[in-house]
Structure formats: structure tokens, C-alpha cells
Design a protein around this motif. Structure first.
Motif, mmCIF file in Angstrom:
data_model
loop_
_atom_site.group_PDB
_atom_site.id
_atom_site.type_symbol
_atom_site.label_atom_id
_atom_site.label_comp_id
_atom_site.label_asym_id
_atom_site.label_seq_id
_atom_site.Cartn_x
_atom_site.Cartn_y
_atom_site.Cartn_z
ATOM 1 N N ASP A 231 -3.793 36.154 -72.057
ATOM 2 C CA ASP A 231 -3.160 35.015 -71.404
ATOM 3 C C ASP A 231 -4.054 34.336 -70.369
ATOM 4 O O ASP A 231 -3.571 33.627 -69.482
ATOM 5 N N ALA A 232 -5.363 34.517 -70.473
ATOM 6 C CA ALA A 232 -6.283 33.879 -69.525
ATOM 7 C C ALA A 232 -6.191 32.357 -69.635
ATOM 8 O O ALA A 232 -5.961 31.807 -70.710
ATOM 9 N N GLN A 233 -6.387 31.662 -68.511
ATOM 10 C CA GLN A 233 -6.224 30.213 -68.472
ATOM 11 C C GLN A 233 -7.481 29.454 -68.891
ATOM 12 O O GLN A 233 -7.384 28.312 -69.337
ATOM 13 N N PHE A 234 -8.637 30.065 -68.721
ATOM 14 C CA PHE A 234 -9.886 29.431 -69.142
ATOM 15 C C PHE A 234 -10.948 30.510 -69.305
ATOM 16 O O PHE A 234 -10.731 31.679 -68.969
ATOM 17 N N THR A 235 -12.101 30.110 -69.821
ATOM 18 C CA THR A 235 -13.207 31.050 -70.044
ATOM 19 C C THR A 235 -14.444 30.546 -69.318
ATOM 20 O O THR A 235 -14.725 29.347 -69.292
ATOM 21 N N VAL A 236 -15.191 31.469 -68.733
ATOM 22 C CA VAL A 236 -16.437 31.159 -68.034
ATOM 23 C C VAL A 236 -17.606 31.750 -68.822
ATOM 24 O O VAL A 236 -17.614 32.940 -69.124
ATOM 25 N N LEU A 237 -18.572 30.905 -69.159
ATOM 26 C CA LEU A 237 -19.842 31.373 -69.703
ATOM 27 C C LEU A 237 -20.798 31.443 -68.525
ATOM 28 O O LEU A 237 -21.190 30.421 -67.956
ATOM 29 N N TYR A 238 -21.165 32.664 -68.141
ATOM 30 C CA TYR A 238 -21.860 32.913 -66.883
ATOM 31 C C TYR A 238 -23.330 33.218 -67.121
ATOM 32 O O TYR A 238 -23.677 34.147 -67.845
ATOM 33 N N PHE A 239 -24.208 32.425 -66.490
ATOM 34 C CA PHE A 239 -25.644 32.650 -66.553
ATOM 35 C C PHE A 239 -26.103 33.269 -65.234
ATOM 36 O O PHE A 239 -25.969 32.671 -64.168
ATOM 37 N N MET A 240 -26.638 34.477 -65.337
ATOM 38 C CA MET A 240 -26.973 35.278 -64.168
ATOM 39 C C MET A 240 -28.278 34.834 -63.517
ATOM 40 O O MET A 240 -29.079 34.112 -64.095
ATOM 41 N N GLY A 241 -28.487 35.334 -62.313
ATOM 42 C CA GLY A 241 -29.748 35.134 -61.631
ATOM 43 C C GLY A 241 -30.832 36.006 -62.234
ATOM 44 O O GLY A 241 -30.570 36.924 -63.020
ATOM 45 N N SER A 242 -32.064 35.735 -61.870
ATOM 46 C CA SER A 242 -33.197 36.503 -62.368
ATOM 47 C C SER A 242 -33.098 37.953 -61.898
ATOM 48 O O SER A 242 -32.834 38.224 -60.721
ATOM 49 N N GLY A 243 -33.289 38.885 -62.825
ATOM 50 C CA GLY A 243 -33.243 40.295 -62.483
ATOM 51 C C GLY A 243 -31.848 40.895 -62.477
ATOM 52 O O GLY A 243 -31.684 42.104 -62.266
ATOM 53 N N VAL A 244 -30.836 40.081 -62.706
ATOM 54 C CA VAL A 244 -29.452 40.558 -62.757
ATOM 55 C C VAL A 244 -29.098 40.883 -64.205
ATOM 56 O O VAL A 244 -29.491 40.168 -65.121
ATOM 57 N N ARG A 245 -28.367 41.972 -64.427
ATOM 58 C CA ARG A 245 -27.997 42.369 -65.784
ATOM 59 C C ARG A 245 -26.540 42.819 -65.822
ATOM 60 O O ARG A 245 -25.981 43.248 -64.805
ATOM 61 N N VAL A 246 -25.958 42.742 -66.995
ATOM 62 C CA VAL A 246 -24.520 42.962 -67.099
ATOM 63 C C VAL A 246 -24.112 44.385 -66.738
ATOM 64 O O VAL A 246 -23.073 44.592 -66.115
ATOM 65 N N ASP A 247 -24.904 45.375 -67.126
ATOM 66 C CA ASP A 247 -24.483 46.755 -66.861
ATOM 67 C C ASP A 247 -24.447 47.075 -65.378
ATOM 68 O O ASP A 247 -23.539 47.758 -64.907
ATOM 69 N N ALA A 248 -25.431 46.590 -64.635
ATOM 70 C CA ALA A 248 -25.525 46.913 -63.213
ATOM 71 C C ALA A 248 -24.703 45.988 -62.328
ATOM 72 O O ALA A 248 -24.283 46.390 -61.247
ATOM 73 N N HIS A 249 -24.462 44.753 -62.776
ATOM 74 C CA HIS A 249 -23.847 43.760 -61.895
ATOM 75 C C HIS A 249 -22.597 43.082 -62.470
ATOM 76 O O HIS A 249 -21.966 42.284 -61.780
ATOM 77 N N GLY A 250 -22.265 43.405 -63.719
ATOM 78 C CA GLY A 250 -21.130 42.739 -64.357
ATOM 79 C C GLY A 250 -19.814 42.929 -63.646
ATOM 80 O O GLY A 250 -18.950 42.044 -63.654
ATOM 81 N N GLY A 251 -19.640 44.073 -63.005
ATOM 82 C CA GLY A 251 -18.398 44.319 -62.278
ATOM 83 C C GLY A 251 -18.228 43.412 -61.090
ATOM 84 O O GLY A 251 -17.105 43.040 -60.728
ATOM 85 N N VAL A 252 -19.349 43.039 -60.470
ATOM 86 C CA VAL A 252 -19.310 42.171 -59.290
ATOM 87 C C VAL A 252 -19.102 40.718 -59.677
ATOM 88 O O VAL A 252 -18.215 40.039 -59.155
ATOM 89 N N PHE A 253 -19.924 40.205 -60.606
ATOM 90 C CA PHE A 253 -19.808 38.771 -60.890
ATOM 91 C C PHE A 253 -18.578 38.430 -61.724
ATOM 92 O O PHE A 253 -18.130 37.287 -61.712
ATOM 93 N N SER A 254 -18.013 39.400 -62.436
ATOM 94 C CA SER A 254 -16.812 39.126 -63.235
ATOM 95 C C SER A 254 -15.534 39.160 -62.414
ATOM 96 O O SER A 254 -14.573 38.448 -62.721
#
Length: 279
Positions: free
Chosen positions: A71-94
Motif C-alpha cells: 500500500d505504499a503511496q510512491f516509489t523512490v529510485l535512490y542514487f547513493m553517494g560515492s562509497g555508500v552501499r546498500v548492505d552497509a547503509h541501506g537501513g539508514v537511507f531507506s
């Protein structure tokens, strides 16, 4: 804790003002990923975290995550900063997007983190080609509003995408005018008189002002008031130079380069912006 940076700072202070003492503990040497994507199981229990991948024509594989609920209202396609990766930082930026009832899709960059690629030359033109392919894939498989959000280096990636595709909305966080200004801002104030950064031809050509010259979609620029990596003056210069009636700027109080999205002020402006408020 960045131990080398801490020691370098202490050395500079000692050189400038005399003796300096730094207290270190064993705990500071033990690495800890406080922003791991697995933390979303606790911080956003209503969401599922799906592993996703996309194979490019040259065999490179972009891998990432899709943080979603029905039931999400919209979707975000997120482009990370340099050196950022989903496993280490995905919990924070999501996490901030889950608070706005949004889905999040993000991929690790070429041959970084989860992503893999053949051993072959790779430049910014190749990055742009991969970015376009990822966006087209996500757009074709996503229903409803798709917001493209770029943070830091990712803001330059997102802006170049906006020059080639018609977007539902574009959000640039911790951004600036061009690659030269971005690079210069990475030099500490005490070293600026002694260090000069020369960019190669590819990097020197990166200019958000040129990328956004024809963009007429909704544009939100976010910058922390205390951001020293991308000072607010550079993002404001970019914003003021964009001729677009559907644009909004937010200077986030008590925020630096990495935590603007964690502030209630930003969440409120983000939601108002997506609702059509540009003032």
C-alpha cells in the motif's frame, strides 16, 4: 569512528596550536555497520526487503534492494553517494522513506558492493548508460509515481538522468553546481591554501547547471545548514540558476551532509513538495 581521520585532525591541531591528547578505546577499533539494511526488519517491520538485480548488455550485473509494501503511496529510485552501499547503509537511507509510506529501490554502483562487472574500462559515459538502463527498467516495472532521489555524488548521477528522461519528480540532496566545486569542497579549510585538485576531462564536464537547464519537472533541493562537504551556498546557487516554476529549496536546520533526511523538517517538506507545494 574514522581512526585515521581522527589522528590526522589531532596532528593538525598539534601542529597549529601545540600539544594535543587523543583518548582512544578498544571499542573504537571494532567496526560496526550501524546502518545495515537488515536493521529494517526492526525499524520498518511492515516492509519486505527484496534482493534485485539487472543484467546489462555487456554482462555487468547491477544488484540492489527493493524495500516495499503493497500500500505504499510512491516509489523512490535512490542514487547513493560515492562509497555508500546498500548492505552497509541501506537501513539508514531507506528508513525516512518508509516513514513517508514509500517504497525504495537502490542499486550498488558498477562493480561495487553487490554489483559485478567484467574487467574492462569503465568511465562516466558508461555510468550514464547504466543509469539510463536501470531507470528505464525500474520505470517499466513500477506502478504510480516514481521519484528519482540523488544524494551527494548520486545527485550528479540523478541530474544527468533528468537531462535524458522525463521524471515524475527529482530530489537532489547535498548537491552542488559542478564536479570542480564538489571536489574543492572536500578539502579541509586548513589545507585549501596548499592543495589544488585537477579533474580529468570526464569529471570536469559534470555540471548540474547544464544538466538541469531544460528540466521542467518538480525539483526539490535539500541541504543541511551545517553541511561542509557540499556547503549550502553551492546548492543554493544551483537552485537559483534553475528556471523552473515547480521547484523548492529546503535548508535543513541542525543537519550536515549525511543526516538531512532524518530530520522531521525534511520529511514535512518532502511530503508537501510531492503534494504540489513549491513554496
Amino acid at each position: 569512528m574514522n581512526i585515521p581521520r581522527l589522528l590526522l585532525s589531532a596532528a593538525m591541531l598539534a601542529a597549529l596550536g601545540g600539544c594535543s591528547t587523543v583518548n582512544l578505546t578498544a571499542k573504537q577499533f571494532l567496526p560496526r555497520d550501524s546502518g545495515k539494511v537488515t536493521h529494517l526488519k526492526k525499524t520498518a517491520p511492515a516492509y519486505q526487503v527484496e534482493n534485485i538485480e539487472f543484467t546489462h548488455p555487456d554482462g555487468a550485473i547491477s544488484r540492489g534492494i527493493h524495500v516495499r509494501k503493497p500500500d505504499a503511496q510512491f516509489t523512490v529510485l535512490y542514487f547513493m553517494g560515492s562509497g555508500v552501499r546498500v548492505d552497509a547503509h541501506g537501513g539508514v537511507f531507506s528508513k525516512p522513506f518508509t516513514e513517508m509510506n514509500a517504497n525504495v529501490i537502490s542499486f550498488d554502483y558498477h562493480d561495487f558492493g553487490r554489483s559485478e562487472a567484467p574487467d574492462s574500462p569503465f568511465g562516466l559515459a558508461d555510468l550514464e548508460r547504466e543509469t539510463l538502463a536501470l531507470y528505464d527498467h525500474v520505470r517499466a516495472t513500477t506502478k504510480g509515481k516514481l521519484v528519482v532521489h540523488g544524494h551527494s555524488f548520486g545527485s550528479f548521477v540523478a541530474a544527468r538522468l533528468a537531462a535524458k528522461r522525463e521524471l515524475d519528480a527529482l530530489v537532489l540532496e547535498g548537491t552542488g553546481t559542478n564536479a570542480q566545486a564538489y571536489a574543492d569542497n572536500q578539502i579541509p579549510w586548513y589545507a585549501k591554501a596548499f592543495v589544488r585538485i585537477n579533474l580529468d576531462q570526464d569529471l570536469a564536464a559534470i555540471d548540474n547547471r547544464a544538466a538541469l537547464r531544460a528540466f521542467q519537472g518538480p525539483l526539490l533541493v535539500i541541504n543541511g545548514v551545517n553541511d561542509v562537504q557540499t556547503p549550502i551556498a553551492t546548492s543554493r546557487e544551483l537552485f537559483d540558476g534553475v528556471t523552473n516554476p515547480r521547484k523548492r529549496f529546503v535548508a535543513v536546520e541542525e543537519a550536515g551532509h549525511m543526516n538531512s533526511m532524518s530530520k522531521p523538517q525534511t520529511i514535512g517538506v518532502y511530503q508537501a513538495f510531492l503534494g504540489g507545494s513549491y513554496n
